[in-house]
Scaffold this motif. Sequence first.
Motif, mmCIF file in Angstrom:
data_model
loop_
_atom_site.group_PDB
_atom_site.id
_atom_site.type_symbol
_atom_site.label_atom_id
_atom_site.label_comp_id
_atom_site.label_asym_id
_atom_site.label_seq_id
_atom_site.Cartn_x
_atom_site.Cartn_y
_atom_site.Cartn_z
ATOM 1 N N ALA A 1 -9.483 40.492 27.196
ATOM 2 C CA ALA A 1 -9.844 40.076 28.487
ATOM 3 C C ALA A 1 -10.362 38.702 28.732
ATOM 4 C CB ALA A 1 -10.752 41.089 29.291
ATOM 5 N N ALA A 2 -11.574 38.325 28.041
ATOM 6 C CA ALA A 2 -12.147 37.110 27.902
ATOM 7 C C ALA A 2 -11.166 35.886 27.486
ATOM 8 C CB ALA A 2 -13.525 37.357 26.457
ATOM 9 N N ARG A 3 -10.438 36.286 26.603
ATOM 10 C CA ARG A 3 -9.368 35.260 26.316
ATOM 11 C C ARG A 3 -8.447 34.763 27.381
ATOM 12 N NH1 ARG A 3 -7.543 32.322 21.903
ATOM 13 N NH2 ARG A 3 -5.517 31.304 21.972
ATOM 14 N N ALA A 4 -8.116 35.919 28.091
ATOM 15 C CA ALA A 4 -7.122 35.819 29.248
ATOM 16 C C ALA A 4 -7.882 35.059 30.458
ATOM 17 C CB ALA A 4 -6.999 37.142 29.855
ATOM 18 N N SER A 5 -9.237 35.242 30.610
ATOM 19 C CA SER A 5 -9.973 34.707 31.350
ATOM 20 C C SER A 5 -10.083 33.098 31.089
ATOM 21 C CB SER A 5 -11.322 35.321 31.679
ATOM 22 O OG SER A 5 -12.003 34.412 32.600
ATOM 23 N N ALA A 6 -10.434 32.844 29.810
ATOM 24 C CA ALA A 6 -10.508 31.315 29.377
ATOM 25 C C ALA A 6 -9.104 30.654 29.543
ATOM 26 C CB ALA A 6 -10.815 31.383 27.939
ATOM 27 N N GLU A 7 -8.136 31.334 29.364
ATOM 28 C CA GLU A 7 -6.688 30.724 29.410
ATOM 29 C C GLU A 7 -6.584 30.360 31.249
ATOM 30 O OE1 GLU A 7 -4.634 29.462 27.761
ATOM 31 O OE2 GLU A 7 -4.929 30.115 25.687
ATOM 32 N N ARG A 8 -6.780 31.232 32.010
ATOM 33 C CA ARG A 8 -6.774 31.146 33.580
ATOM 34 C C ARG A 8 -7.554 29.853 33.682
ATOM 35 N NH1 ARG A 8 -7.615 36.500 33.961
ATOM 36 N NH2 ARG A 8 -9.635 36.249 34.743
ATOM 37 N N VAL A 9 -8.894 29.899 33.180
ATOM 38 C CA VAL A 9 -9.547 28.721 33.630
ATOM 39 C C VAL A 9 -9.029 27.160 32.966
ATOM 40 C CG1 VAL A 9 -11.736 27.564 33.076
ATOM 41 C CG2 VAL A 9 -11.746 29.948 33.716
#
Length: 377
Positions: A314-322
Amino acid sequence: MQLDPRSITVMTALMAAVLGAVLLGVRRNYPPSIRGLLPWSLAPMACALAAGVYAMQGLLPDPVVAQSGNALLLAGCGLFYFGSQRFFGRRVTWRLWGGIALLSLAVLTWFLIRPDYRLRVAVFTGTMTACVLAHARLVLRDGRGFAARLIAGTLLLQAAVLIARGLAAFWVDGPASSRFAMTTVQTAYIASYCFSALLLSVGVLLMASERVREEFELLATRDALTGALTRRAVLQAGGEEFDRWRRYEQPLSLLLLDIDHFKQVNDRHGHQTGDRVLAEAVAVMREQLRATDRLGRYGGEEFVILLPSTGPEAARASAERVREALAAHEPAPGIPPCSASLGVAWTQPGDASLDALLARADAALYRAKAKGRNRVE
């Protein structure tokens, strides 16, 4: 011991005048963002003048004393209310309440021509009650903290006393009764007015002080340029989240973000443009984060994002969104576009402090830069 209503009125005038002078003096020490202090300062002074005029009964014609005192007391009540409206950023309704006050004074004038003390008390206390209850409603709706509760409680108690006095007029007074009649009801009514003026003045001073403290706390925890948390504030929040992970084993992840080639932006476009790039980048990042996430400025063009209750995927997905949002953002005219490199880290067994996550995120960030930037590692 029987209290003398006239003596209470004189003491009220002196106390209210002192409180008004104190408020007028301290308002110079408050920042301009604290609004409403001038009406609050003038309110107890108007009440003091009203009490002084009332105390001159017998020395001046009764109609002059009655109408001048009533007008000043209504003005004091209204000024307290208008000060709170300005303090909370509400529209000041002085025209509405000014019209109500003038109508009330016109009715009171009629009952001076055709004397009936009971009806004058009923009309005046009814007008005051309406203003006091409107003020209490505003403070209960918009206020918070001890000072707001003190003001609201004082206003509600004052309204209860006003209502009781208006109703009691038809039982304890006669058409020709006097303002300073030695009755328990009148003495209690005048004494409650004294204490309410005192408590309201203290309450507004405390409420203004609480607002100043909140603004100082905000300045201490928010970066002035971007509005993100300061380094100290975000690291403190990170330490609290890390302790929560150790205690309850809730996952915690962290992003370390760096604006790509930011030095070139400053060199080519100037530092003011660079500041605008950072401010816009923070606004874009906020749109991609949850309410529970914390965004802080770590230093220069580097930012930390805390992701509580978030695992690695979930953290990597959040980083990609940013990252994608920053790359796709169309800046304002004259502002160059920007991208960012991000390092992701999460809590692992054996971590002793938040520094372990920061170190891994920092290493991941440098790998992202080494591999061409505008990417997540």
